[in-house]
Design a protein around this motif. Structure first.
Motif, short mmCIF file in Angstrom:
data_model
loop_
_atom_site.label_atom_id
_atom_site.label_comp_id
_atom_site.label_asym_id
_atom_site.label_seq_id
_atom_site.Cartn_x
_atom_site.Cartn_y
_atom_site.Cartn_z
N VAL A 2 0.82 -0.97 0.01
CA VAL A 2 0.20 -0.17 0.15
C VAL A 2 0.54 1.02 0.31
O VAL A 2 0.79 2.36 -1.00
CB VAL A 2 -0.56 0.42 1.41
N ARG A 3 2.42 0.82 0.75
CA ARG A 3 2.90 2.13 1.17
C ARG A 3 3.47 2.49 -0.73
O ARG A 3 3.25 3.58 -0.81
CB ARG A 3 3.84 2.04 2.52
N ARG A 4 4.07 1.55 -1.49
CA ARG A 4 4.98 1.64 -2.02
C ARG A 4 3.92 2.15 -3.45
O ARG A 4 4.12 3.44 -3.79
CB ARG A 4 5.53 0.15 -2.64
N LEU A 5 2.44 1.30 -3.84
CA LEU A 5 1.41 2.29 -4.51
C LEU A 5 0.92 3.82 -3.83
O LEU A 5 0.55 4.49 -5.16
CB LEU A 5 0.33 1.57 -4.32
N GLN A 6 1.12 4.15 -2.52
CA GLN A 6 0.68 5.46 -2.47
C GLN A 6 1.80 6.34 -3.00
O GLN A 6 1.96 7.66 -3.66
CB GLN A 6 0.88 5.99 -0.78
N ASP A 7 3.01 5.87 -2.69
CA ASP A 7 4.54 6.40 -3.04
C ASP A 7 4.03 6.40 -4.26
O ASP A 7 4.71 7.64 -5.19
CB ASP A 7 5.24 5.70 -2.50
N ALA A 8 4.15 5.62 -5.55
CA ALA A 8 3.85 5.81 -6.91
C ALA A 8 2.89 6.82 -7.67
O ALA A 8 2.91 7.91 -8.51
CB ALA A 8 3.59 4.07 -7.14
N TYR A 9 1.45 6.87 -7.04
CA TYR A 9 0.93 8.35 -7.05
C TYR A 9 1.63 9.19 -7.05
O TYR A 9 1.14 10.27 -7.36
CB TYR A 9 -0.42 7.32 -6.34
N THR A 10 2.10 9.19 -5.51
CA THR A 10 2.53 10.73 -5.31
C THR A 10 4.00 11.69 -6.18
O THR A 10 3.61 13.12 -6.36
CB THR A 10 2.97 10.22 -4.04
N GLN A 11 4.17 10.32 -6.97
CA GLN A 11 5.37 10.80 -7.58
C GLN A 11 5.12 10.84 -8.67
O GLN A 11 5.82 11.22 -10.57
CB GLN A 11 6.67 9.49 -7.95
N GLY A 12 3.49 10.65 -9.73
CA GLY A 12 3.08 10.89 -10.83
C GLY A 12 3.55 9.38 -11.91
O GLY A 12 3.50 9.63 -12.37
N VAL A 13 3.19 8.12 -11.12
CA VAL A 13 4.43 7.04 -11.70
C VAL A 13 2.53 6.09 -12.69
O VAL A 13 2.31 6.10 -13.45
CB VAL A 13 5.05 6.25 -11.07
N ILE A 14 1.65 6.23 -11.56
CA ILE A 14 0.51 6.15 -11.66
C ILE A 14 -0.53 6.97 -11.91
O ILE A 14 -0.68 8.32 -10.65
CB ILE A 14 0.00 5.22 -10.34
N SER A 15 -2.30 6.83 -12.33
CA SER A 15 -3.15 7.74 -12.62
C SER A 15 -4.00 7.09 -10.93
O SER A 15 -3.57 6.24 -10.18
CB SER A 15 -3.61 7.30 -13.90
N ALA B 79 -0.15 -6.89 -8.52
CA ALA B 79 -0.90 -4.89 -8.06
C ALA B 79 0.30 -4.17 -8.17
O ALA B 79 0.25 -3.20 -8.67
CB ALA B 79 -1.21 -5.05 -6.30
N LEU B 80 1.58 -4.43 -7.68
CA LEU B 80 2.90 -4.27 -7.90
C LEU B 80 3.88 -4.16 -8.95
O LEU B 80 4.62 -3.49 -8.85
CB LEU B 80 3.30 -3.90 -6.72
N ALA B 81 2.95 -4.39 -10.07
CA ALA B 81 3.89 -4.62 -11.29
C ALA B 81 4.16 -3.64 -11.86
O ALA B 81 3.33 -2.62 -11.52
CB ALA B 81 2.86 -5.73 -12.73
N SER B 82 5.18 -3.12 -12.92
CA SER B 82 5.38 -2.07 -13.45
C SER B 82 5.91 -0.74 -12.61
O SER B 82 5.98 0.17 -13.06
CB SER B 82 4.43 -1.62 -14.46
N LEU B 83 5.28 -0.70 -11.25
CA LEU B 83 6.09 0.24 -10.25
C LEU B 83 7.59 -0.31 -10.47
O LEU B 83 8.48 -1.10 -10.36
CB LEU B 83 5.67 0.06 -9.05
#
Length: 180
Positions: free
Chosen positions: A21-34, A57-61
């Motif tokens: 969950v933290r990695r997904l939130q970070d990816a969103y914060t950094q603009g990697v995912i919408s 769920a973490l694929a392509s991060l």
């Protein structure tokens, strides 16, 4: 032919799910995912029961760099970091009793988001953040005393986001912004 038990991924724990969950939130914060992709992937991560489901769920991060998490722990006494020290992406601080002083005002902050996870029993903590930092304390649970933090009146853009989470037992957490 392989048996179903050989093909099955091991079950995941709460720590694995929290990290995802933290990695997904970070990816969103950094603009990697919408935002929409974040919602879909969070749903997938929160309902995952085995590692293979969590991995999809973490694929392509982007991969997390090793060494981005550090732990400072003491049974008692004082924990202090100040001056020009390198702040990791995730800093875990644990103390049964004693004081914690973290001064990030002159620290080297290389990450746009820094998570500080507190696990404190008895004793207070003081955290000084950079002047332009944005502080998020939504994940913090205080026991005996309330948190003391006042956001600056005139926030400057461009600073790191400092997320403080965890538990405080019988002590007070004071957070302040550096003067310069």
């Amino acid at each position: 032919m392989t048996s179903p038990s050989e093909d099955a991924s091991p079950p995941i724990g709460d720590g694995d799910r929290d990290t995802a969950v933290r990695r997904l939130q970070d990816a969103y914060t950094q603009g990697v995912i919408s935002h929409e992709e974040l919602d879909d992937r969070l749903q997938q991560a929160l309902t995952a029961t085995v590692h293979s489901e969590l991995a999809s769920a973490l694929a392509s991060l982007p991969e997390e760099h090793p060494g981005t998490t550090s732990t400072i722990a003491a049974a008692g006494g004082r924990i202090r970091r100040r001056g020009a020290w390198r702040v990791p992406r995730v800093l875990k601080v644990a103390s049964a009793y004693g004081t914690v002083r973290l001064d990030l005002s002159r620290a080297i902050v290389e990450h746009p988001v820094v998570d500080i996870e507190l696990r404190l029993g008895t004793g207070g903590a003081r955290i000084t953040v950079p002047r332009d930092a944005v502080v998020d304390v939504e994940g913090l649970q205080t026991g005996w005393k309330d948190l003391r933090y006042r956001a600056p009146r005139h926030a400057r853009p461009g600073g790191p986001k400092i997320r403080i989470s965890g538990t405080m037992g019988f002590g007070r957490l004071r957070i302040r912004h550096a003067w310069r």
